[in-house]
Design an enzyme around this catalytic site. Structure first.
Site, mmCIF file in Angstrom:
data_model
loop_
_atom_site.group_PDB
_atom_site.id
_atom_site.type_symbol
_atom_site.label_atom_id
_atom_site.label_comp_id
_atom_site.label_asym_id
_atom_site.label_seq_id
_atom_site.Cartn_x
_atom_site.Cartn_y
_atom_site.Cartn_z
ATOM 1 N N ALA A 117 -33.763 2.061 -7.934
ATOM 2 C CA ALA A 117 -34.390 3.317 -8.369
ATOM 3 C C ALA A 117 -33.674 3.883 -9.588
ATOM 4 O O ALA A 117 -32.450 3.777 -9.706
ATOM 5 C CB ALA A 117 -34.333 4.332 -7.229
ATOM 6 N N ARG A 171 -12.626 4.983 -2.788
ATOM 7 C CA ARG A 171 -14.015 4.772 -3.199
ATOM 8 C C ARG A 171 -14.416 5.882 -4.171
ATOM 9 O O ARG A 171 -13.811 6.960 -4.164
ATOM 10 C CB ARG A 171 -14.942 4.790 -1.965
ATOM 11 N N ILE A 198 -9.471 1.958 5.035
ATOM 12 C CA ILE A 198 -10.078 0.630 5.045
ATOM 13 C C ILE A 198 -9.015 -0.464 5.139
ATOM 14 O O ILE A 198 -9.134 -1.393 5.941
ATOM 15 C CB ILE A 198 -10.968 0.422 3.793
ATOM 16 N N GLU A 244 -34.529 1.770 -1.386
ATOM 17 C CA GLU A 244 -33.262 1.080 -1.118
ATOM 18 C C GLU A 244 -33.191 -0.187 -1.965
ATOM 19 O O GLU A 244 -34.150 -0.944 -2.021
ATOM 20 C CB GLU A 244 -33.159 0.754 0.383
ATOM 21 N N HIS A 289 -11.576 12.811 37.129
ATOM 22 C CA HIS A 289 -10.452 11.915 37.348
ATOM 23 C C HIS A 289 -10.958 10.615 37.943
ATOM 24 O O HIS A 289 -11.875 10.642 38.759
ATOM 25 C CB HIS A 289 -9.471 12.566 38.340
HETATM 26 P P1 NAI Z 1 -8.093 5.721 1.037
HETATM 27 O O1 NAI Z 1 -8.200 6.794 0.030
HETATM 28 O O2 NAI Z 1 -8.173 5.995 2.476
HETATM 29 O O3 NAI Z 1 -6.687 4.954 0.799
HETATM 30 C C1 NAI Z 1 -6.326 4.351 -0.424
HETATM 31 C C2 NAI Z 1 -4.816 4.186 -0.494
HETATM 32 O O4 NAI Z 1 -4.496 3.338 -1.592
HETATM 33 C C3 NAI Z 1 -4.057 5.484 -0.729
HETATM 34 O O5 NAI Z 1 -3.139 5.674 0.319
HETATM 35 C C4 NAI Z 1 -3.350 5.248 -2.084
HETATM 36 O O6 NAI Z 1 -2.055 5.818 -2.134
HETATM 37 C C5 NAI Z 1 -3.261 3.734 -2.168
HETATM 38 N N1 NAI Z 1 -3.144 3.185 -3.521
HETATM 39 C C6 NAI Z 1 -3.859 3.534 -4.615
HETATM 40 N N2 NAI Z 1 -3.476 2.769 -5.686
HETATM 41 C C7 NAI Z 1 -2.516 1.907 -5.251
HETATM 42 C C8 NAI Z 1 -1.740 0.863 -5.871
HETATM 43 N N3 NAI Z 1 -1.867 0.525 -7.174
HETATM 44 N N4 NAI Z 1 -0.830 0.189 -5.124
HETATM 45 C C9 NAI Z 1 -0.679 0.524 -3.820
HETATM 46 N N5 NAI Z 1 -1.381 1.492 -3.191
HETATM 47 C C10 NAI Z 1 -2.307 2.177 -3.889
HETATM 48 O O7 NAI Z 1 -9.163 4.628 0.568
HETATM 49 P P2 NAI Z 1 -9.925 3.488 1.370
HETATM 50 O O8 NAI Z 1 -9.080 2.933 2.454
HETATM 51 O O9 NAI Z 1 -10.389 2.548 0.307
HETATM 52 O O10 NAI Z 1 -11.150 4.237 2.036
HETATM 53 C C11 NAI Z 1 -12.099 4.949 1.238
HETATM 54 C C12 NAI Z 1 -12.893 5.956 2.036
HETATM 55 O O11 NAI Z 1 -13.808 5.285 2.886
HETATM 56 C C13 NAI Z 1 -12.049 6.824 2.955
HETATM 57 O O12 NAI Z 1 -11.574 7.957 2.297
HETATM 58 C C14 NAI Z 1 -13.028 7.177 4.035
HETATM 59 O O13 NAI Z 1 -13.673 8.365 3.702
HETATM 60 C C15 NAI Z 1 -14.044 6.052 4.044
HETATM 61 N N6 NAI Z 1 -13.889 5.224 5.241
HETATM 62 C C16 NAI Z 1 -14.044 5.762 6.490
HETATM 63 C C17 NAI Z 1 -13.873 4.991 7.626
HETATM 64 C C18 NAI Z 1 -14.038 5.603 8.978
HETATM 65 O O14 NAI Z 1 -14.620 6.671 9.095
HETATM 66 N N7 NAI Z 1 -13.512 4.996 10.046
HETATM 67 C C19 NAI Z 1 -13.508 3.581 7.535
HETATM 68 C C20 NAI Z 1 -13.361 3.127 6.204
HETATM 69 C C21 NAI Z 1 -13.557 3.932 5.118
#
Ligand code: NAI
Length: 484
Positions: free
Chosen positions: A116, A273, A185, A34, A446
């Protein structure tokens, strides 16, 4: 000196540390590497700290808005010490990361702290503070995760333009923030920041929040709550760039072909991401990647190189911690000679917005895309559930989608209190091929939020007790319940 292992795991997030523990349990001499903190992004700068901040935001909001209704006499202003909040949040992360260290030690996994890099497909070098260590392992598990995407015009400096890491570390109240990206996010962080009194504007390029990743009925509930909490949402709005001025940051966005500006103190960039596959020397050893940069793996999470496995975010969507952990166990068992393949029917997902959204299985559009044209859909609102009413958390619903002919459950979508904890029943139902009747005929205790799941299944069958459903034609004509 070269150290030899049966298994070497690279990356200690929820994929990597779980894989290492399972490999050690199975008697393999195991090492884990790590470069930052044990537990990876999830425990240190992702899932766990964000949930701590979300919990605090929810608590604060309820003290301000709900406590007086319950009879509490609250002061006019409830003050929050952001530095103490940060210290508490860090203590939560510290406990979790420390727990991982203990578990690794207890299972005799050797931990190498350092960067790593594969020297060749059989040898890994770890650059730590006390020099470089060479490791030779019969099997490698790559679990090096993902990192935020950056877009032109918004270089993350963690001062003006924050990533999620910077936002989670803020120890002062921010007046105005522009959140770029209305995905997982951006909405999780934007929601709690709004509760702490920040004016939040979400700029989303797509036509909807959580576009394509959450059930539209659920998104509607969250969109209403965001509005109520003072969050401005701009859809079809593309962020173009920003400049500094004496009044703050001037953020330029484009909506419908026209440019507009927004004033902010910070920008939070959350536009997705990407896998860390350009690091760790993965390309130089000839690992095959797909067009999006994910390491290509088979159902046993084997890569194209013998003895090298990949799990978690680096091995493809969905980029969720629990999918990574599942793969971690699987790969360790494959290495130990067990007959395992990745055959999960669903990876449940939770979005910790307000109210929470959780889902397992398909959305309506996905059911149809998979050939289920005729669907039975049951919805049951939390407003009709005694436990939800007693918690003052009545927004949202449980929605169950089943095949109309077989009644096999295809998808369950929950928006409401404790959706994150309720969804496991849905995941089990889908994994076991449950029919609507299996859920409807299971006695749910319940008064609990879980009763909504049973009633949603009953609603799909046309006979939920605590909502008035339109009489079915068959029942209206002969007074009997239609056969199912
Ligand atoms: P996301 O893919 O969920 O959302 C990114 C958004 O940014 C999209 O709706 C896109 O249309 C928009 N976007 C892109 N370029 C843009 C621009 N120039 N102007 C305006 N809008 C724009 O990505 P996010 O929120 O960064 O999350 C990444 C990943 O992290 C998720 O896909 C998820 O897998 C993981 N994650 C999971 C969580 C959970 O399980 N609770 C919590 C946080 C993240």
């Amino acid at each position: 000196m070269t150290e030899k292992y049966d298994v070497c795991v690279v990356g200690s997030g929820p994929g990597g540390y779980v894989a290492a523990i399972r490999a050690a349990q199975l008697g393999k001499r195991t090492a884990i590497v790590e470069r930052e903190a044990l537990g990876g992004v999830c425990l240190n700068v992702g899932c766990i700290p964000s949930k701590a901040m979300i919990t605090a935001g929810h608590f604060y909001h309820r003290m301000q808005h709900d406590a007086s209704t319950m009879g509490f006499e609250m002061p006019a202003e409830i003050r929050i010490d952001m530095q103490k909040l940060q210290a508490w949040k860090q203590s939560v992360c510290g406990k979790m990361s420390g727990g991982v260290a203990q578990l690794l030690k207890g299972n005799t996994v050797t931990v190498f702290m350092g960067e790593a890099s594969f020297h060749n497909a059989k040898t890994l070098q770890v650059k730590g503070t006390s020099g470089t260590q060479t490791i030779e392992a019969a099997n490698y598990i790559i679990a090096t995760g993902s990192r935020p995407i950056e877009i032109a015009g918004f270089a993350v400096d963690e001062k003006d333009v924050l990533s999620s890491t910077g936002a989670l570390a803020l120890d002062e109240k921010i007046k105005r923030v522009v959140v770029i990206g209305g995905g997982y996010i951006g909405l999780e962080i934007g929601s709690y920041m709004a509760k702490f009194g920040t004016h939040v504007t979400v700029v989303e390029a797509g036509p909807a929040l959580l576009n394509g990743v959450a059930d539209p009925d659920c998104v509607q509930v969250v969109a209403r709550r965001l509005k109520k909490n003072g969050v401005d949402v701009l859809l079809g709005a593309k962020a173009k760039g920003y400049k500094k001025s004496k009044d703050g940051l001037i953020v330029t966005i484009e909506v419908g072909g026209k440019e507009q500006t927004l004033l902010a103190d910070k920008v939070l960039l959350t536009v997705g991401r990407k896998p860390n596959s350009d690091q760790t020397g993965l390309k130089s050893i000839g690992l095959t990647l797909d067009e999006k940069g994910f390491v290509k793996v088979n159902p046993q999470r084997k890569t194209n190189l013998p003895g090298i496995y990949a799990i978690g975010d680096i091995a493809g969507q969905p980029m969720l911690a629990h999918k990574a952990s599942h793969e971690g166990v699987l790969v360790a068992e494959v290495i130990a000679g067990q007959n395992r393949v990745y055959d999960a029917k669903t990876v449940p997902a939770v979005i910790f917005v307000d109210p929470e959204i959780a889902s397992a299985g398909w959305m309506e559009s996905e059911c149809r895309a998979h050939g289920h044209e005729d669907l039975k859909i049951g919805k049951f609102p939390f407003a009709a559930n005694g436990r939800a009413v007693s918690m003052m958390e009545t927004d949202g619903m449980v929605k169950i989608i089943a095949d109309a002919k077989t009644h096999v459950v295809l998808g369950i979508h929950i928006c409401g209190p404790e959706a994150s904890n309720l969804i496991s029943e849905a995941a089990l139902a889908i994994e076991m091929g449950a029919r609507l009747e299996d859920i409807a005929l299971t006695i749910h205790p319940h008064p609990t939020l879980g009763e909504t799941m049973m009633e949603a299944a009953e609603a799909a069958l046309g006979h939920a007790i605590h909502i008035i459903q339109k009489p079915l034609t068959e029942r209206a004509s002969n007074g009997t319940r239609p056969s199912v």
